[in-house]
Design a protein around this motif. Sequence first.
Motif, mmCIF file in Angstrom:
data_model
loop_
_atom_site.group_PDB
_atom_site.id
_atom_site.type_symbol
_atom_site.label_atom_id
_atom_site.label_comp_id
_atom_site.label_asym_id
_atom_site.label_seq_id
_atom_site.Cartn_x
_atom_site.Cartn_y
_atom_site.Cartn_z
ATOM 1 N N ARG A 88 2.892 -65.729 -15.126
ATOM 2 C CA ARG A 88 3.072 -67.135 -14.635
ATOM 3 C C ARG A 88 3.191 -68.189 -15.709
ATOM 4 O O ARG A 88 3.857 -68.974 -15.440
ATOM 5 C CB ARG A 88 1.529 -67.356 -13.945
ATOM 6 N N ASN A 89 2.398 -68.043 -16.933
ATOM 7 C CA ASN A 89 2.772 -68.858 -17.957
ATOM 8 C C ASN A 89 4.138 -68.862 -18.554
ATOM 9 O O ASN A 89 4.809 -69.750 -18.824
ATOM 10 C CB ASN A 89 1.967 -68.559 -19.250
ATOM 11 N N ALA A 90 4.881 -67.788 -18.528
ATOM 12 C CA ALA A 90 6.289 -67.480 -18.973
ATOM 13 C C ALA A 90 7.103 -68.045 -17.984
ATOM 14 O O ALA A 90 8.064 -68.788 -18.512
ATOM 15 C CB ALA A 90 6.598 -66.074 -18.963
ATOM 16 N N THR A 91 6.952 -68.008 -16.787
ATOM 17 C CA THR A 91 7.642 -68.590 -15.668
ATOM 18 C C THR A 91 7.496 -70.155 -15.734
ATOM 19 O O THR A 91 8.700 -70.723 -15.478
ATOM 20 C CB THR A 91 7.474 -68.373 -14.048
ATOM 21 N N PHE A 92 6.521 -70.820 -15.979
ATOM 22 C CA PHE A 92 6.249 -72.139 -15.942
ATOM 23 C C PHE A 92 7.144 -72.769 -17.206
ATOM 24 O O PHE A 92 7.674 -73.534 -17.165
ATOM 25 C CB PHE A 92 4.866 -72.362 -15.966
ATOM 26 N N THR A 93 6.878 -71.985 -18.450
ATOM 27 C CA THR A 93 7.561 -72.444 -19.547
ATOM 28 C C THR A 93 9.105 -72.407 -19.416
ATOM 29 O O THR A 93 9.720 -73.368 -19.596
ATOM 30 C CB THR A 93 7.223 -71.517 -20.618
ATOM 31 N N PHE A 94 9.665 -71.338 -18.804
ATOM 32 C CA PHE A 94 11.088 -71.226 -18.467
ATOM 33 C C PHE A 94 11.403 -72.378 -17.555
ATOM 34 O O PHE A 94 12.591 -72.830 -17.932
ATOM 35 C CB PHE A 94 11.291 -70.008 -17.835
ATOM 36 N N ALA A 120 -6.547 -55.851 -17.731
ATOM 37 C CA ALA A 120 -5.052 -55.770 -18.326
ATOM 38 C C ALA A 120 -4.211 -56.620 -17.139
ATOM 39 O O ALA A 120 -3.116 -57.083 -17.376
ATOM 40 C CB ALA A 120 -4.743 -54.475 -18.370
ATOM 41 N N GLY A 121 -4.621 -56.046 -15.922
ATOM 42 C CA GLY A 121 -3.663 -56.583 -14.712
ATOM 43 C C GLY A 121 -3.662 -58.128 -14.876
ATOM 44 O O GLY A 121 -2.830 -58.703 -14.736
ATOM 45 N N LYS A 122 -4.821 -58.801 -15.083
ATOM 46 C CA LYS A 122 -5.213 -60.226 -14.921
ATOM 47 C C LYS A 122 -4.484 -60.667 -16.052
ATOM 48 O O LYS A 122 -3.709 -61.947 -15.894
ATOM 49 C CB LYS A 122 -6.770 -60.410 -14.886
ATOM 50 N N LEU A 123 -4.489 -60.345 -17.093
ATOM 51 C CA LEU A 123 -3.662 -60.943 -18.199
ATOM 52 C C LEU A 123 -2.316 -60.779 -18.183
ATOM 53 O O LEU A 123 -1.724 -61.883 -18.474
ATOM 54 C CB LEU A 123 -4.211 -60.079 -19.729
ATOM 55 N N SER A 124 -1.678 -59.711 -17.603
ATOM 56 C CA SER A 124 -0.305 -59.551 -17.321
ATOM 57 C C SER A 124 -0.039 -60.501 -16.409
ATOM 58 O O SER A 124 1.120 -61.147 -16.773
ATOM 59 C CB SER A 124 -0.113 -58.336 -16.856
ATOM 60 N N ALA A 125 -0.615 -60.917 -15.217
ATOM 61 C CA ALA A 125 -0.089 -61.729 -14.117
ATOM 62 C C ALA A 125 -0.204 -63.093 -14.887
ATOM 63 O O ALA A 125 0.372 -63.952 -14.626
ATOM 64 C CB ALA A 125 -1.005 -61.830 -12.874
ATOM 65 N N SER A 126 -1.248 -63.473 -15.792
ATOM 66 C CA SER A 126 -1.279 -64.869 -16.371
ATOM 67 C C SER A 126 -0.287 -65.141 -17.138
ATOM 68 O O SER A 126 0.296 -66.180 -17.317
ATOM 69 C CB SER A 126 -2.858 -65.013 -17.100
ATOM 70 N N ARG A 127 0.005 -63.877 -18.017
ATOM 71 C CA ARG A 127 1.291 -64.270 -18.989
ATOM 72 C C ARG A 127 2.471 -64.316 -18.183
ATOM 73 O O ARG A 127 3.383 -65.300 -18.577
ATOM 74 C CB ARG A 127 1.548 -63.002 -19.951
#
Length: 65
Positions: A47-53, A38-45
């Motif tokens: 990171r991807n949200a920041t990149f998209t933003f 769960a921690g790994k998935l949360s960090a990945s999400r």
Amino acid sequence: MRRSYFALRLQLSLLDEARKMAEIDGVPLNQVINVAVAGKLSASRARNATFTFRNAPPVPTSPRR
């Protein structure tokens, strides 16, 4: 919560470390693995949200009056 079963193959060194952590924390090994995933998935999400933003086109603004 829905349960599912999944055969997980871990390197023995990772399994040993996870077992030790579970014992120290007084929780089941399954919980340690679930929290780690769960921690790994949360960090990945995040990171991807920041990149998209950051790469989103600018939002048009209306002129001030």
